[in-house]
Write an enzyme that holds these catalytic residues in place. Sequence first.
Site, PDB file in Angstrom:
ATOM      1  N   LYS A   1      17.222  18.285  38.667  1.00  0.00           N
ATOM      2  CA  LYS A   1      16.684  19.536  38.950  1.00  0.00           C
ATOM      3  C   LYS A   1      16.549  19.209  40.455  1.00  0.00           C
ATOM      4  O   LYS A   1      16.686  18.091  41.025  1.00  0.00           O
ATOM      5  CB  LYS A   1      15.393  19.550  38.333  1.00  0.00           C
ATOM      6  CG  LYS A   1      14.124  18.635  38.893  1.00  0.00           C
ATOM      7  CD  LYS A   1      12.869  19.210  38.299  1.00  0.00           C
ATOM      8  CE  LYS A   1      11.719  18.417  39.216  1.00  0.00           C
ATOM      9  NZ  LYS A   1      10.534  18.955  39.060  1.00  0.00           N
TER      10      LYS A   1
ATOM     11  N   LYS B   1       7.703   9.499  37.261  1.00  0.00           N
ATOM     12  CA  LYS B   1       7.211   8.988  38.395  1.00  0.00           C
ATOM     13  C   LYS B   1       6.828   7.542  38.336  1.00  0.00           C
ATOM     14  O   LYS B   1       6.673   6.968  39.060  1.00  0.00           O
ATOM     15  CB  LYS B   1       5.863   9.999  38.545  1.00  0.00           C
ATOM     16  CG  LYS B   1       6.122  11.296  39.131  1.00  0.00           C
ATOM     17  CD  LYS B   1       5.319  11.809  40.035  1.00  0.00           C
ATOM     18  CE  LYS B   1       5.487  13.465  40.566  1.00  0.00           C
ATOM     19  NZ  LYS B   1       4.581  14.005  41.253  1.00  0.00           N
TER      20      LYS B   1
ATOM     21  N   LYS C   1      12.303  17.594  46.020  1.00  0.00           N
ATOM     22  CA  LYS C   1      12.246  17.075  47.279  1.00  0.00           C
ATOM     23  C   LYS C   1      12.656  15.924  47.598  1.00  0.00           C
ATOM     24  O   LYS C   1      12.832  15.431  48.334  1.00  0.00           O
ATOM     25  CB  LYS C   1      10.996  17.477  47.905  1.00  0.00           C
ATOM     26  CG  LYS C   1       9.710  16.768  47.030  1.00  0.00           C
ATOM     27  CD  LYS C   1       8.522  17.606  47.225  1.00  0.00           C
ATOM     28  CE  LYS C   1       7.541  17.202  46.022  1.00  0.00           C
ATOM     29  NZ  LYS C   1       6.902  18.240  45.332  1.00  0.00           N
TER      30      LYS C   1
END
Length: 333
Positions: free
Chosen positions: A197, A115, A200
């Site tokens: 993976k 992130k 979204k």
Amino acid sequence: MDTPKKVMLSGIQPSGDLHLGNYLGAIKNWVERTEQFDNYYFMADMHTITVRQVPADLRRRTLEQLAQYIACGLDPEKNTLFIQSHVPAHAQLGWVLNCYTMFGELSRMTQFKDKSARNADNINGGLFTYPSLMAADILLYQPDYVPVGEDQKQHVELTRNVAQRFNHVYGDVFKIPEPYIPKAGARIMCLTNPENKMSKSNPDGCVFLMEKPEDIMRKFKRAVTDCDTERCVRYDREAKPGVSNLMQIYSAVTGKSLEEIEREFEGKGYGAFKPAVGEAVVETLRPIREEATRILSDKAYLEQVYRAGAEKASYIAGKTLRKVYKKVGFVAP
Ligand code: ATP
Ligand code: LTN
């Protein structure tokens, strides 16, 4: 006398729409265990602000997520469903645990590394210390199991370490929880890039729970399969990541084993397999989508569910928090 049920707890951030990875990796597993456990599931809204959110979207998605939890089969009478920010004990224990979580431990978290690479202009303190808040989310309810997808295992392990460290100093305050990872669906991969993976943040390779059937079918028909020469439906995560991922999805939604799937599609190519997976997913999601739409239109009902959930959660969480405050030496109010 009945022995008390074991406790399960988990949460998902309402930072985007729920997708098939969330459903197969987490929620489906929660639903299947409803009767067996005492269950706590929440919308992790406090975690989402580690990345900038549009306030109106966050509010809307939090309620949509609750409606989708219920539509997936989480009965509010049998599961405590609540919104994290409605239970102040999360922030309160989060602070205490921050002081028992090491800088080095936090630096090793892969979600932090990912992130911070994706949000280089906003690497804030919350993003870094987020696992201490997650440890508080968990430990407040003294759960036995935390059902999550594979990617969250590292955070549950950190939670165990923090709990053990705290217990070592103050005695048995926290139960040490176990991660609970499903066999099929623990790591659903992106349809367009099966090395990553399903997430979204890559909407083309991601199937959302509320997506229209024709859009879901289109995504499956376009799913990347492997450029091996045999072109048969066979499970091999290394050599055939695309087909193996579709097999995992098909297995998770139909309950068929990987061997049964290989037999079912023997002699048939990817052209028959991909739409079959699409159909099975469409049929699994159809009732969820319809029910979620219905529930979402009933705001009074949703409000009643999250208020009752927060009340029950606050009662349980308060007990653990009071114990912790006393142990560390805070004067009772
Ligand atoms: P992001 O898209 O930001 O990576 P996310 O879609 O992974 O987020 P989270 O809120 O991080 O969503 O995850 C919620 C739950 O769903 C967690 O238990 C996580 O392990 C599970 N999960 C998320 N993605 C997958 C996936 N692709 N396969 C299986 N489980 C998943
Ligand atoms: N960190 C998780 C969401 C989450 C969670 C939790 C999961 C927050 N608190 C407690 C299980 C238990 C995520 O990003 N998926």
